[in-house]
Motif scaffolding. Structure first.
Motif, PDB file in Angstrom:
ATOM      1  N   SER A 131       0.831  -1.206   0.000  1.00 42.19           N
ATOM      2  CA  SER A 131       0.000   0.000   0.000  1.00 42.19           C
ATOM      3  C   SER A 131       0.861   1.249   0.000  1.00 42.19           C
ATOM      4  CB  SER A 131      -0.924   0.000   1.215  1.00 42.19           C
ATOM      5  OG  SER A 131      -0.171  -0.028   2.417  1.00 42.19           O
ATOM      6  N   VAL A 132       1.887   1.261   0.864  1.00 39.05           N
ATOM      7  CA  VAL A 132       2.776   2.425   0.901  1.00 39.05           C
ATOM      8  C   VAL A 132       3.542   2.540  -0.402  1.00 39.05           C
ATOM      9  CG1 VAL A 132       4.767   3.435   2.063  1.00 39.05           C
ATOM     10  CG2 VAL A 132       2.972   2.360   3.417  1.00 39.05           C
ATOM     11  N   PHE A 133       4.010   1.410  -0.897  1.00 35.41           N
ATOM     12  CA  PHE A 133       4.786   1.410  -2.130  1.00 35.41           C
ATOM     13  C   PHE A 133       3.957   1.960  -3.281  1.00 35.41           C
ATOM     14  CE2 PHE A 133       6.800  -0.528  -5.840  1.00 35.41           C
ATOM     15  CZ  PHE A 133       8.134  -0.331  -5.547  1.00 35.41           C
ATOM     16  N   ALA A 134       2.701   1.552  -3.346  1.00 35.00           N
ATOM     17  CA  ALA A 134       1.854   1.986  -4.456  1.00 35.00           C
ATOM     18  C   ALA A 134       1.429   3.433  -4.311  1.00 35.00           C
ATOM     19  CB  ALA A 134       0.610   1.097  -4.539  1.00 35.00           C
ATOM     20  N   GLU A 135       1.184   3.884  -3.085  1.00 39.19           N
ATOM     21  CA  GLU A 135       0.638   5.222  -2.889  1.00 39.19           C
ATOM     22  C   GLU A 135       1.710   6.306  -2.900  1.00 39.19           C
ATOM     23  OE1 GLU A 135      -3.004   3.734  -0.010  1.00 39.19           O
ATOM     24  OE2 GLU A 135      -1.453   5.036   0.757  1.00 39.19           O
ATOM     25  N   ARG A 136       2.918   5.974  -2.476  1.00 37.44           N
ATOM     26  CA  ARG A 136       3.887   7.036  -2.269  1.00 37.44           C
ATOM     27  C   ARG A 136       5.066   6.995  -3.222  1.00 37.44           C
ATOM     28  NH1 ARG A 136       5.451   8.056   3.808  1.00 37.44           N
ATOM     29  NH2 ARG A 136       6.399   9.806   2.734  1.00 37.44           N
ATOM     30  N   TYR A 137       5.441   5.801  -3.697  1.00 37.69           N
ATOM     31  CA  TYR A 137       6.704   5.704  -4.401  1.00 37.69           C
ATOM     32  C   TYR A 137       6.584   5.283  -5.854  1.00 37.69           C
ATOM     33  CZ  TYR A 137       8.299   6.010   0.356  1.00 37.69           C
ATOM     34  OH  TYR A 137       8.512   6.439   1.632  1.00 37.69           O
ATOM     35  N   VAL A 138       5.397   5.028  -6.325  1.00 35.34           N
ATOM     36  CA  VAL A 138       5.210   4.701  -7.732  1.00 35.34           C
ATOM     37  C   VAL A 138       4.797   5.963  -8.477  1.00 35.34           C
ATOM     38  CG1 VAL A 138       3.852   3.392  -9.382  1.00 35.34           C
ATOM     39  CG2 VAL A 138       4.654   2.310  -7.301  1.00 35.34           C
ATOM     40  N   ILE A 196       6.026   2.819 -18.237  1.00 37.38           N
ATOM     41  CA  ILE A 196       6.130   1.362 -18.325  1.00 37.38           C
ATOM     42  C   ILE A 196       7.115   0.824 -17.288  1.00 37.38           C
ATOM     43  CG2 ILE A 196       6.788  -0.562 -19.806  1.00 37.38           C
ATOM     44  CD1 ILE A 196       4.141   0.755 -20.556  1.00 37.38           C
ATOM     45  N   LEU A 197       8.277   1.465 -17.175  1.00 38.11           N
ATOM     46  CA  LEU A 197       9.285   1.005 -16.222  1.00 38.11           C
ATOM     47  C   LEU A 197       8.768   1.071 -14.789  1.00 38.11           C
ATOM     48  CD1 LEU A 197      12.575   2.583 -17.647  1.00 38.11           C
ATOM     49  CD2 LEU A 197      11.967   0.156 -17.570  1.00 38.11           C
ATOM     50  N   ASP A 198       8.074   2.167 -14.463  1.00 39.02           N
ATOM     51  CA  ASP A 198       7.604   2.337 -13.099  1.00 39.02           C
ATOM     52  C   ASP A 198       6.604   1.251 -12.707  1.00 39.02           C
ATOM     53  OD1 ASP A 198       8.835   4.764 -11.982  1.00 39.02           O
ATOM     54  OD2 ASP A 198       6.928   4.869 -10.893  1.00 39.02           O
ATOM     55  N   TYR A 199       5.685   0.941 -13.594  1.00 38.25           N
ATOM     56  CA  TYR A 199       4.700  -0.083 -13.272  1.00 38.25           C
ATOM     57  C   TYR A 199       5.328  -1.473 -13.215  1.00 38.25           C
ATOM     58  CZ  TYR A 199       0.628   2.925 -13.291  1.00 38.25           C
ATOM     59  OH  TYR A 199      -0.292   3.880 -12.957  1.00 38.25           O
ATOM     60  N   ARG A 200       6.337  -1.717 -14.021  1.00 45.17           N
ATOM     61  CA  ARG A 200       6.999  -3.022 -13.948  1.00 45.17           C
ATOM     62  C   ARG A 200       7.821  -3.157 -12.668  1.00 45.17           C
ATOM     63  NH1 ARG A 200       8.939  -4.350 -20.219  1.00 45.17           N
ATOM     64  NH2 ARG A 200       6.821  -4.648 -21.040  1.00 45.17           N
ATOM     65  N   TRP A 201       8.468  -2.064 -12.252  1.00 41.48           N
ATOM     66  CA  TRP A 201       9.157  -2.078 -10.962  1.00 41.48           C
ATOM     67  C   TRP A 201       8.161  -2.403  -9.851  1.00 41.48           C
ATOM     68  CZ3 TRP A 201      13.990  -2.473  -9.612  1.00 41.48           C
ATOM     69  CH2 TRP A 201      15.017  -1.946 -10.392  1.00 41.48           C
ATOM     70  N   ASN A 202       6.986  -1.799  -9.941  1.00 41.37           N
ATOM     71  CA  ASN A 202       5.976  -1.995  -8.903  1.00 41.37           C
ATOM     72  C   ASN A 202       5.493  -3.438  -8.871  1.00 41.37           C
ATOM     73  OD1 ASN A 202       4.157  -1.222  -6.871  1.00 41.37           O
ATOM     74  ND2 ASN A 202       2.524  -0.945  -8.348  1.00 41.37           N
ATOM     75  N   ARG A 261      18.334   3.152 -12.812  1.00 40.58           N
ATOM     76  CA  ARG A 261      19.120   2.935 -11.598  1.00 40.58           C
ATOM     77  C   ARG A 261      19.071   4.146 -10.659  1.00 40.58           C
ATOM     78  NH1 ARG A 261      24.696  -0.094 -13.605  1.00 40.58           N
ATOM     79  NH2 ARG A 261      23.697  -1.512 -15.107  1.00 40.58           N
ATOM     80  N   ARG A 262      18.030   5.003 -10.803  1.00 41.35           N
ATOM     81  CA  ARG A 262      18.039   6.247 -10.039  1.00 41.35           C
ATOM     82  C   ARG A 262      16.943   6.299  -8.971  1.00 41.35           C
ATOM     83  NH1 ARG A 262      21.188  10.171 -11.684  1.00 41.35           N
ATOM     84  NH2 ARG A 262      19.914  11.735 -10.641  1.00 41.35           N
ATOM     85  N   ASN A 263      15.903   5.477  -9.068  1.00 38.47           N
ATOM     86  CA  ASN A 263      14.864   5.509  -8.054  1.00 38.47           C
ATOM     87  C   ASN A 263      15.284   4.644  -6.864  1.00 38.47           C
ATOM     88  OD1 ASN A 263      12.484   5.037  -6.482  1.00 38.47           O
ATOM     89  ND2 ASN A 263      11.248   5.658  -8.252  1.00 38.47           N
ATOM     90  N   PRO A 264      15.593   5.255  -5.718  1.00 39.01           N
ATOM     91  CA  PRO A 264      16.133   4.474  -4.594  1.00 39.01           C
ATOM     92  C   PRO A 264      15.126   3.500  -3.998  1.00 39.01           C
ATOM     93  CG  PRO A 264      15.654   6.721  -3.909  1.00 39.01           C
ATOM     94  CD  PRO A 264      15.470   6.680  -5.392  1.00 39.01           C
ATOM     95  N   TYR A 265      13.837   3.790  -4.100  1.00 38.58           N
ATOM     96  CA  TYR A 265      12.836   2.896  -3.529  1.00 38.58           C
ATOM     97  C   TYR A 265      12.730   1.605  -4.338  1.00 38.58           C
ATOM     98  CZ  TYR A 265      11.726   7.298  -1.307  1.00 38.58           C
ATOM     99  OH  TYR A 265      11.806   8.469  -0.620  1.00 38.58           O
ATOM    100  N   HIS A 266      12.836   1.716  -5.651  1.00 39.82           N
ATOM    101  CA  HIS A 266      12.866   0.519  -6.482  1.00 39.82           C
ATOM    102  C   HIS A 266      14.142  -0.287  -6.214  1.00 39.82           C
ATOM    103  CE1 HIS A 266       9.373   2.019  -8.277  1.00 39.82           C
ATOM    104  NE2 HIS A 266       9.891   2.708  -9.275  1.00 39.82           N
ATOM    105  N   LEU A 267      15.260   0.411  -6.101  1.00 39.19           N
ATOM    106  CA  LEU A 267      16.522  -0.277  -5.843  1.00 39.19           C
ATOM    107  C   LEU A 267      16.502  -0.978  -4.488  1.00 39.19           C
ATOM    108  CD1 LEU A 267      19.120   2.353  -7.144  1.00 39.19           C
ATOM    109  CD2 LEU A 267      18.287   0.311  -8.307  1.00 39.19           C
TER     110      LEU A 267
END
Length: 464
Positions: A7-14, A394-400, A427-433
């Motif tokens: 929930s946090v990942f989807a609401e705040r970091y995507v 596309i990249l953001d949703y696949r990371w999610n 390689r720049r989004n720290p939450y995905h990394l």
């Protein structure tokens, strides 16, 4: 190691929805550009936001800092350019205001449903969020609706319309009050007082005659709201004191973009050790925002950038259109954002930026520059930037998707390969990394996990 919850990942970091908004505004701008034969008007807000977008992109690239402010400024630049080159009739603004009011009423209904569904009386106020992630986001949206409600009331030629808008104002006001948000209540009182003095004939005379009484009453209300939740109020005062210490250390250039959440806990610990009292120790907390947008700008960017932004805003208002029929609405929106920025974090939400862009673009009628752009240059640039925005979505949703699979306990080799493919592109989004590193850790690939988490830490300026 732990994961961000879905929930946090989807609401705040995507950032997929954010990029979708950016892409939509980009498409609108392209349509207007083609329609006008590649002849474009540029106003001051468009030029400033475009310049800030480029400056922020360069800064984040050189400083290796992750932030999404440059996407917000890019959206504003597209919005301003679209507004500069497209004349929208008043009927369209009136129709959009009605739809916005209907949306606000639906949000109120959703919030009241959440209120009565919760059986715990102590928790009823905190669950009134509507479709937003927290209460302050709902409150900012509802209060931002009030100027449009008054605009419909002013343009109404039949009495039932006025009565209907008054009833809806009561519903919105009651919802804001029951959320318990002091910032929202204060902003609501101020904007209703301002708009009533500009709309209702009797109050027009009263506000001019008893101006100081109105100011005194508003100040008394603000003090009363401060004493309503004493611990919360004193906690914010402590936060402002610690932020002032940060500003005093680097007053001119600040600590850097997104540096508040990295340095605040260190400065708070030093303040509690040297100047704090037992009560300060009780209310101290780990924060990512000082609950004041102005202090955050000065702490991170310094007085040089803050004064530069203030000068831009002053110049904009100096040359703003003072005769437009919706100038009262636009000034009310800016008043709401300005008040909420003193006590909270409204600029965190794209909705606030959209309202800010709408009001500034409607106030600005001075075109500084007009030029004709070559289609041979414009079309490739639009295709290139449009493709980059689409790829980003596309990249953001696949990371999610990969992150959610990890949270559910999937550490398979196939998932790690998917992470690796995404890692090559972004390689720049720290939450995905971080989620990628956690997956490698639970898959017992510790060296690779350590390498990725160190890279995430480098991008993320965070105390934790």
């Amino acid at each position: 190691m732990r994961f961000f919850t879905p929930s946090v990942f989807a609401e705040r970091y995507v950032q997929g929805p954010t990029f979708f908004v950016v892409g939509s505004l980009f498409v609108l701008l392209f349509r207007v550009t083609v329609k006008h034969g590649f002849s474009i008007h540029f106003s001051l807000p468009a030029l400033l936001t475009a310049g800030l977008t480029v400056a922020l992109w360069i800064y984040t690239w050189l400083a290796d800092v992750y932030t999404d402010y440059h996407y917000l400024f890019f959206s504003l630049a597209c919005f301003f350019l679209w507004a500069d080159n497209r004349k929208v009739p008043s009927s369209a603004h009136h129709r959009n205001s009605v739809w916005l009011i209907i949306t606000a009423v639906l949000e109120c209904g959703w919030a009241w449903y959440q209120y009565f569904r919760n059986s715990d009386p102590q928790m009823r106020y905190t669950v009134m969020t509507g479709s937003f992630e927290n209460t302050i986001a709902l409150v900012v949206f509802l209060v931002l609706t009030v100027p449009f409600l008054f605009a419909v009331m002013r343009s109404g030629t039949v009495r039932w319309m006025t009565y209907t808008m008054a009833g809806l104002l009561a519903v919105i006001s009651l919802t804001v009050i029951f959320t318990g948000s002091r910032t929202g209540i204060l902003a609501l009182i101020l904007v209703v007082s301002y708009l009533s003095g500009k709309t209702i004939p009797i109050l027009m005379t009263a506000t001019k005659k008893y101006r100081w009484a109105w100011i005194g009453l508003i100040l008394l209300t603000a003090v009363t709201l401060m004493t309503w939740k004493r611990d919360s109020a004193f906690g914010r005062i402590l936060t402002w004191k610690v932020t002032a210490e940060m500003i005093r250390k680097k007053p001119l250039l600040g600590h850097g973009l997104e540096a508040f959440k990295k340095h605040y806990m260190v400065y708070q610990a030093h303040y509690l050790k040297t100047k704090g009292n037992p009560n300060d120790v009780k209310i101290a907390d780990n924060l990512n925002h000082p609950f004041n947008e102005y202090l955050k700008i000065v702490a991170e960017c310094g007085f040089v950038i803050a004064l530069l932004l203030a000068g831009m805003i002053f110049f904009h208002f100096k040359h703003a259109d003072r005769s437009g029929e919706d100038q009262i609405t636009c000034r009310s929106i800016l008043l709401i954002i300005g008040i909420c920025s003193i006590f909270s974090y409204p600029l965190r939400y794209p909705l606030t930026w959209l309202a800010l862009g709408y009001s500034l673009s409607r106030l600005s009628r001075r075109r500084l520059w007009r030029t004709r752009l070559s289609p041979a240059v414009v079309i490739p640039v639009f295709i290139l930037l449009g493709s980059a925005i689409f790829l980003r979505i596309i990249l953001d949703y696949r990371w999610n998707e990969c992150g959610k699979r990890s949270v559910q306990g999937d550490f398979s080799e196939e998932l790690i390969q998917n992470f690796e493919k995404l890692y090559r592109w972004d390689r720049r989004n720290p939450y995905h990394l971080y989620n990628y590193a956690a997956t490698l850790y639970y898959a017992e690939k510790h060296e690779a996990s350590l390498s990725v988490i160190e890279q995430a830490e480098g991008h993320l300026r965070d105390y934790n």
